[in-house]
Design a protein around this motif. Structure first.
Motif, PDB file in Angstrom:
ATOM      1  N   GLY A 106       0.809  -1.215   0.000  1.00 17.17           N
ATOM      2  CA  GLY A 106       0.000   0.000   0.000  1.00 17.17           C
ATOM      3  C   GLY A 106       0.840   1.262   0.000  1.00 17.17           C
ATOM      4  N   ASP A 107       0.419   2.242   0.797  1.00 15.50           N
ATOM      5  CA  ASP A 107       1.107   3.533   0.837  1.00 15.50           C
ATOM      6  C   ASP A 107       2.551   3.404   1.288  1.00 15.50           C
ATOM      7  OD1 ASP A 107      -1.154   4.838  -0.054  1.00 15.50           O
ATOM      8  OD2 ASP A 107      -1.835   5.375   1.966  1.00 15.50           O
ATOM      9  N   ASP A 108       2.841   2.452   2.183  1.00 17.80           N
ATOM     10  CA  ASP A 108       4.220   2.261   2.650  1.00 17.80           C
ATOM     11  C   ASP A 108       5.127   1.798   1.509  1.00 17.80           C
ATOM     12  OD1 ASP A 108       3.549   2.994   5.246  1.00 17.80           O
ATOM     13  OD2 ASP A 108       3.127   0.939   5.852  1.00 17.80           O
ATOM     14  N   LEU A 109       4.634   0.882   0.684  1.00 15.61           N
ATOM     15  CA  LEU A 109       5.423   0.432  -0.461  1.00 15.61           C
ATOM     16  C   LEU A 109       5.560   1.557  -1.481  1.00 15.61           C
ATOM     17  CD1 LEU A 109       7.032  -1.678  -1.975  1.00 15.61           C
ATOM     18  CD2 LEU A 109       4.874  -2.597  -2.862  1.00 15.61           C
ATOM     19  N   ALA A 110       4.498   2.300  -1.729  1.00 19.41           N
ATOM     20  CA  ALA A 110       4.562   3.416  -2.672  1.00 19.41           C
ATOM     21  C   ALA A 110       5.631   4.414  -2.251  1.00 19.41           C
ATOM     22  CB  ALA A 110       3.195   4.099  -2.778  1.00 19.41           C
ATOM     23  N   ALA A 111       5.690   4.730  -0.960  1.00 21.00           N
ATOM     24  CA  ALA A 111       6.693   5.669  -0.454  1.00 21.00           C
ATOM     25  C   ALA A 111       8.100   5.095  -0.565  1.00 21.00           C
ATOM     26  CB  ALA A 111       6.379   6.037   0.995  1.00 21.00           C
ATOM     27  N   ALA A 112       8.246   3.797  -0.335  1.00 22.02           N
ATOM     28  CA  ALA A 112       9.567   3.168  -0.434  1.00 22.02           C
ATOM     29  C   ALA A 112      10.066   3.122  -1.873  1.00 22.02           C
ATOM     30  CB  ALA A 112       9.516   1.759   0.156  1.00 22.02           C
ATOM     31  N   ILE A 113       9.161   2.945  -2.825  1.00 19.73           N
ATOM     32  CA  ILE A 113       9.541   2.881  -4.238  1.00 19.73           C
ATOM     33  C   ILE A 113       9.897   4.260  -4.772  1.00 19.73           C
ATOM     34  CG2 ILE A 113       8.662   2.455  -6.574  1.00 19.73           C
ATOM     35  CD1 ILE A 113       6.949   0.216  -5.384  1.00 19.73           C
ATOM     36  N   ASP A 114       9.180   5.263  -4.351  1.00 16.70           N
ATOM     37  CA  ASP A 114       9.349   6.592  -4.936  1.00 16.70           C
ATOM     38  C   ASP A 114       9.224   7.648  -3.850  1.00 16.70           C
ATOM     39  OD1 ASP A 114       9.536   8.756  -6.617  1.00 16.70           O
ATOM     40  OD2 ASP A 114       7.570   8.475  -7.532  1.00 16.70           O
ATOM     41  N   ARG A 115      10.337   8.033  -3.296  1.00 18.59           N
ATOM     42  CA  ARG A 115      10.348   9.016  -2.219  1.00 18.59           C
ATOM     43  C   ARG A 115      10.200  10.448  -2.732  1.00 18.59           C
ATOM     44  NH1 ARG A 115      13.831   4.924  -1.376  1.00 18.59           N
ATOM     45  NH2 ARG A 115      13.641   3.793   0.573  1.00 18.59           N
ATOM     46  N   GLN A 116      10.283  10.625  -4.067  1.00 16.30           N
ATOM     47  CA  GLN A 116      10.329  11.978  -4.606  1.00 16.30           C
ATOM     48  C   GLN A 116       9.164  12.309  -5.539  1.00 16.30           C
ATOM     49  OE1 GLN A 116      13.979  11.310  -6.497  1.00 16.30           O
ATOM     50  NE2 GLN A 116      15.187  11.444  -4.636  1.00 16.30           N
ATOM     51  N   GLY A 117       8.256  11.418  -5.756  1.00 22.29           N
ATOM     52  CA  GLY A 117       7.195  11.722  -6.714  1.00 22.29           C
ATOM     53  C   GLY A 117       5.984  10.840  -6.540  1.00 22.29           C
ATOM     54  N   ASN A 118       5.216  10.672  -7.620  1.00 23.09           N
ATOM     55  CA  ASN A 118       3.981   9.893  -7.534  1.00 23.09           C
ATOM     56  C   ASN A 118       4.058   8.581  -8.304  1.00 23.09           C
ATOM     57  OD1 ASN A 118       3.867  10.764 -10.160  1.00 23.09           O
ATOM     58  ND2 ASN A 118       1.928  11.834  -9.972  1.00 23.09           N
ATOM     59  N   GLN A 119       5.240   8.199  -8.782  1.00 24.05           N
ATOM     60  CA  GLN A 119       5.370   6.935  -9.495  1.00 24.05           C
ATOM     61  C   GLN A 119       5.048   5.748  -8.585  1.00 24.05           C
ATOM     62  OE1 GLN A 119       5.958   6.756 -12.707  1.00 24.05           O
ATOM     63  NE2 GLN A 119       6.587   8.838 -13.092  1.00 24.05           N
ATOM     64  N   GLY A 120       5.440   5.824  -7.324  1.00 23.97           N
ATOM     65  CA  GLY A 120       5.232   4.710  -6.393  1.00 23.97           C
ATOM     66  C   GLY A 120       3.771   4.323  -6.255  1.00 23.97           C
ATOM     67  N   ARG A 121       2.904   5.298  -6.104  1.00 23.63           N
ATOM     68  CA  ARG A 121       1.471   5.012  -5.966  1.00 23.63           C
ATOM     69  C   ARG A 121       0.930   4.351  -7.231  1.00 23.63           C
ATOM     70  NH1 ARG A 121      -1.132   3.612  -2.019  1.00 23.63           N
ATOM     71  NH2 ARG A 121      -1.889   2.074  -3.433  1.00 23.63           N
ATOM     72  N   ALA A 122       1.348   4.835  -8.398  1.00 24.13           N
ATOM     73  CA  ALA A 122       0.895   4.251  -9.664  1.00 24.13           C
ATOM     74  C   ALA A 122       1.403   2.808  -9.807  1.00 24.13           C
ATOM     75  CB  ALA A 122       1.365   5.102 -10.840  1.00 24.13           C
ATOM     76  N   ILE A 123       2.631   2.558  -9.383  1.00 23.95           N
ATOM     77  CA  ILE A 123       3.194   1.200  -9.449  1.00 23.95           C
ATOM     78  C   ILE A 123       2.400   0.262  -8.552  1.00 23.95           C
ATOM     79  CG2 ILE A 123       5.199  -0.203  -8.822  1.00 23.95           C
ATOM     80  CD1 ILE A 123       6.925   2.265  -9.772  1.00 23.95           C
ATOM     81  N   VAL A 124       2.154   0.684  -7.315  1.00 24.66           N
ATOM     82  CA  VAL A 124       1.416  -0.166  -6.373  1.00 24.66           C
ATOM     83  C   VAL A 124      -0.012  -0.391  -6.854  1.00 24.66           C
ATOM     84  CG1 VAL A 124       0.536  -0.330  -4.006  1.00 24.66           C
ATOM     85  CG2 VAL A 124       2.885   0.424  -4.415  1.00 24.66           C
TER      86      VAL A 124
END
Length: 144
Positions: A106-124
């Motif tokens: 969820g949000d924790d993985l999104a933040a770990a993948i992309d600390r600088q943008g919104n790519q993490g949320r889209a990936i998750v």
């Protein structure tokens, strides 16, 4: 299509991922097992290759089954987050098997993948659509 396994370290996620890799290979499926750190390292190396040289990104985009271990642990730059999004998005649109393990979801993985943008949320989000999600719970199976 695939599975996303998450939970504390030592709960058997990598063991299950390797077992899935072996099973897919025994079925004759073209499968690739890689850690997140190695995937990012290879993507960076691809940038240094000549245009006619084979690039690993093509393998990541096209292999029938891509299994990624320890997602969310590697040092991520904006460039690697963007490149990884391209891999996941392409596999998502093509309906290819993608499996991951992580200590987060969820949000924790999104933040770990992309600390600088919104790519993490889209990936998750894409992983959530293309994978069954399994939580690994309990005490560590590792000694010590």
């Amino acid at each position: 299509m695939g599975v996303a396994m998450y939970g504390d370290r030592g709960t058997g996620k990598t063991y299950a991922l390797v077992a899935a890799f072996v099973h897919l290979a025994e079925m004759g499926m073209d499968a690739l097992l890689v850690s997140e750190a190695d995937l990012y390292d290879q993507l960076r190396r691809d940038m240094e290759r000549e245009p006619w040289e084979e690039r690993m990104v093509d393998r990541y985009l096209n292999v029938e089954a891509l299994l990624i271990d320890d997602l969310g642990k590697a040092n991520v730059t904006a460039w690697t987050a963007s490149a990884f999004f391209n891999v996941i998005d392409t596999r998502y649109r093509r309906g290819l098997v993608t499996c991951i393990t992580s200590n987060f979801w969820g949000d924790d993985l999104a933040a770990a993948i992309d600390r600088q943008g919104n790519q993490g949320r889209a990936i998750v989000d894409r992983l959530g659509e293309m994978c069954g999600v399994l939580a690994f719970t309990g005490e560590s199976l590792r000694a010590g």
